[in-house]
Design a protein around this motif. Structure first.
Motif, PDB file in Angstrom:
ATOM      1  N   GLY A 165       0.649  -1.435   0.114  1.00  0.00           N
ATOM      2  CA  GLY A 165       0.204   0.217  -0.001  1.00  0.00           C
ATOM      3  C   GLY A 165       1.143   1.279  -0.384  1.00  0.00           C
ATOM      4  N   THR A 166       2.084   1.298   0.960  1.00  0.00           N
ATOM      5  CA  THR A 166       2.778   2.388   0.952  1.00  0.00           C
ATOM      6  C   THR A 166       3.932   2.087  -0.656  1.00  0.00           C
ATOM      7  N   THR A 167       3.381   1.309  -1.112  1.00  0.00           N
ATOM      8  CA  THR A 167       4.875   1.048  -2.441  1.00  0.00           C
ATOM      9  C   THR A 167       3.587   2.451  -3.946  1.00  0.00           C
ATOM     10  N   LEU A 168       2.481   1.821  -3.443  1.00  0.00           N
ATOM     11  CA  LEU A 168       1.332   2.451  -4.421  1.00  0.00           C
ATOM     12  C   LEU A 168       1.570   4.199  -4.619  1.00  0.00           C
ATOM     13  N   GLY A 169       1.399   4.371  -3.112  1.00  0.00           N
ATOM     14  CA  GLY A 169       0.968   5.812  -2.319  1.00  0.00           C
ATOM     15  C   GLY A 169       2.770   6.282  -3.208  1.00  0.00           C
ATOM     16  N   ASP A 228      -4.513   1.467   0.175  1.00  0.00           N
ATOM     17  CA  ASP A 228      -4.584   0.175   1.149  1.00  0.00           C
ATOM     18  C   ASP A 228      -5.001  -1.373   0.946  1.00  0.00           C
ATOM     19  N   THR A 229      -6.428  -0.628   0.610  1.00  0.00           N
ATOM     20  CA  THR A 229      -6.561  -2.187  -0.031  1.00  0.00           C
ATOM     21  C   THR A 229      -6.196  -2.895  -0.919  1.00  0.00           C
ATOM     22  N   GLY A 230      -6.573  -1.753  -2.647  1.00  0.00           N
ATOM     23  CA  GLY A 230      -5.230  -2.803  -3.078  1.00  0.00           C
ATOM     24  C   GLY A 230      -3.960  -3.522  -2.908  1.00  0.00           C
ATOM     25  N   GLY A 231      -3.453  -2.219  -2.250  1.00  0.00           N
ATOM     26  CA  GLY A 231      -2.024  -3.029  -1.145  1.00  0.00           C
ATOM     27  C   GLY A 231      -2.017  -4.007  -1.472  1.00  0.00           C
ATOM     28  N   LEU A 232      -3.690  -4.555  -0.264  1.00  0.00           N
ATOM     29  CA  LEU A 232      -3.405  -5.997  -0.042  1.00  0.00           C
ATOM     30  C   LEU A 232      -3.813  -7.071  -0.486  1.00  0.00           C
ATOM     31  N   LEU A 233      -3.732  -7.269  -1.647  1.00  0.00           N
ATOM     32  CA  LEU A 233      -3.581  -7.955  -3.221  1.00  0.00           C
ATOM     33  C   LEU A 233      -2.688  -7.982  -3.414  1.00  0.00           C
ATOM     34  N   GLY A 234      -1.602  -7.161  -3.501  1.00  0.00           N
ATOM     35  CA  GLY A 234      -0.169  -7.087  -3.611  1.00  0.00           C
ATOM     36  C   GLY A 234       0.815  -8.784  -2.545  1.00  0.00           C
ATOM     37  N   ASP A 235       0.181  -7.127  -1.119  1.00  0.00           N
ATOM     38  CA  ASP A 235       0.831  -8.548   0.188  1.00  0.00           C
ATOM     39  C   ASP A 235      -0.217  -9.876   0.350  1.00  0.00           C
ATOM     40  N   TRP A 236      -1.449 -10.204  -0.156  1.00  0.00           N
ATOM     41  CA  TRP A 236      -1.403 -11.761  -0.645  1.00  0.00           C
ATOM     42  C   TRP A 236      -0.801 -12.411  -1.275  1.00  0.00           C
ATOM     43  N   VAL A 237      -0.124 -11.295  -2.564  1.00  0.00           N
ATOM     44  CA  VAL A 237       0.375 -12.732  -3.376  1.00  0.00           C
ATOM     45  C   VAL A 237       1.791 -12.842  -2.713  1.00  0.00           C
ATOM     46  N   ALA A 238       2.495 -11.458  -2.521  1.00  0.00           N
ATOM     47  CA  ALA A 238       4.190 -11.699  -2.455  1.00  0.00           C
ATOM     48  C   ALA A 238       4.320 -12.145  -0.559  1.00  0.00           C
TER      49      ALA A 238
END
Length: 259
Positions: free
Chosen positions: A132-136, A158-168
């Motif tokens: 989420g911070t990376t997207l920011g 941050d909700t979109g960032g959760l998808l990245g966190d979920w995968v990686a």
């Protein structure tokens, strides 16, 4: 791997039902246009936390020696540092990336797999980071504040960032294929994280005039500080707040820290 969506659908329906009954303060916050919905989900999360999650975390704290709890918490933090370091790399923060990499190597070797946080003891403090911070950093706007069922405070970004966190992220359901091992690891992780927040939630219950607003403002300030590369723990000041304009709600901990 198949996911049962029925519990998620039921949870969402319950949250939406509660949201329709939630009171609104007299003066809405421009960062929180979904406040009616958010307060409903907040109350739902708080009910689940008080009925199930907090008692389990309290029992874990009572039955587990402090040294063992510290070891478990440190191991998960050390694993989470891997994803934090990768996000620092994606953000172009080379110094943070190498410092975090050094922390992981130091704690994994000298700290016996991360059981002991020897890096912090030697001045190498943890640098929390997530997608989420990376997207920011990449220029994605924060968007409105959002409270997620069973997860807690977030924003649209941050909700979109959760998808990245979920995968990686190494500590997510998608990163472990063995179901028994995955359930054991995730169960231990969430109980450990909730146990770490017991004192904070007790403090929130005792000092916050409106726990919902307090949690929201603290979360947004913290996320802004992370985006700026700061390590701020300042919380909002409610000294000048008009008490009569605040609609108290049930207290709730900040459930979904990001690893």
């Amino acid at each position: 791997m198949r996911f049962n969506l029925k519990p998620v659908a039921l949870t969402t329906c319950l949250a939406l039902t509660l949201a329709g009954c939630a009171p609104l303060p007299g003066k809405p916050d421009p960062q929180d246009p979904f406040e009616r919905f958010n307060r409903g989900v907040y109350q739902f999360n708080d009910t689940v936390d008080r009925a199930v999650v907090r008692p389990i975390a309290a029992m874990y704290t009572d039955l587990t020696p402090s040294g063992a709890r510290s070891c478990v918490s440190n191991i998960f933090s050390n694993i989470g540092d891997i994803w934090s370091g990768l996000n620092s790399f994606l953000q172009g923060r080379g110094v943070d990336f190498f410092n975090t990499l050094g922390r992981v190597l130091f704690n994994t070797t000298v700290g016996l797999g991360g059981c002991f946080d020897v890096a912090t003891a030697n001045g190498a403090n943890r640098i929390p980071n997530d997608f989420g911070t990376t997207l920011g950093v990449w220029g994605v706007g924060q968007g409105p504040y959002l409270v997620l069922p069973l997860i807690g405070p977030s924003t649209i970004r941050d909700t979109g960032g959760l998808l990245g966190d979920w995968v990686a992220n190494p500590i997510t359901p998608g990163s472990i294929n063995d179901v028994p091992v995955r359930n054991t690891v995730l169960g231990t992780y969430f109980v450990s994280k909730r146990a770490d927040l017991l004192q904070a939630s007790d403090t929130l219950d005792s000092i916050a005039l409106d726990p919902y607003s307090f949690t929201r403002d603290a979360y947004l300030q913290r996320r802004e500080a992370l985006l700026k590369g700061l390590n701020s723990t300042d919380l909002p000041d409610y000294e000048d707040e008009d008490d009569e304009s605040i609609a108290p709600v049930a207290a709730q901990p900040v459930i979904t820290p990001k690893p």
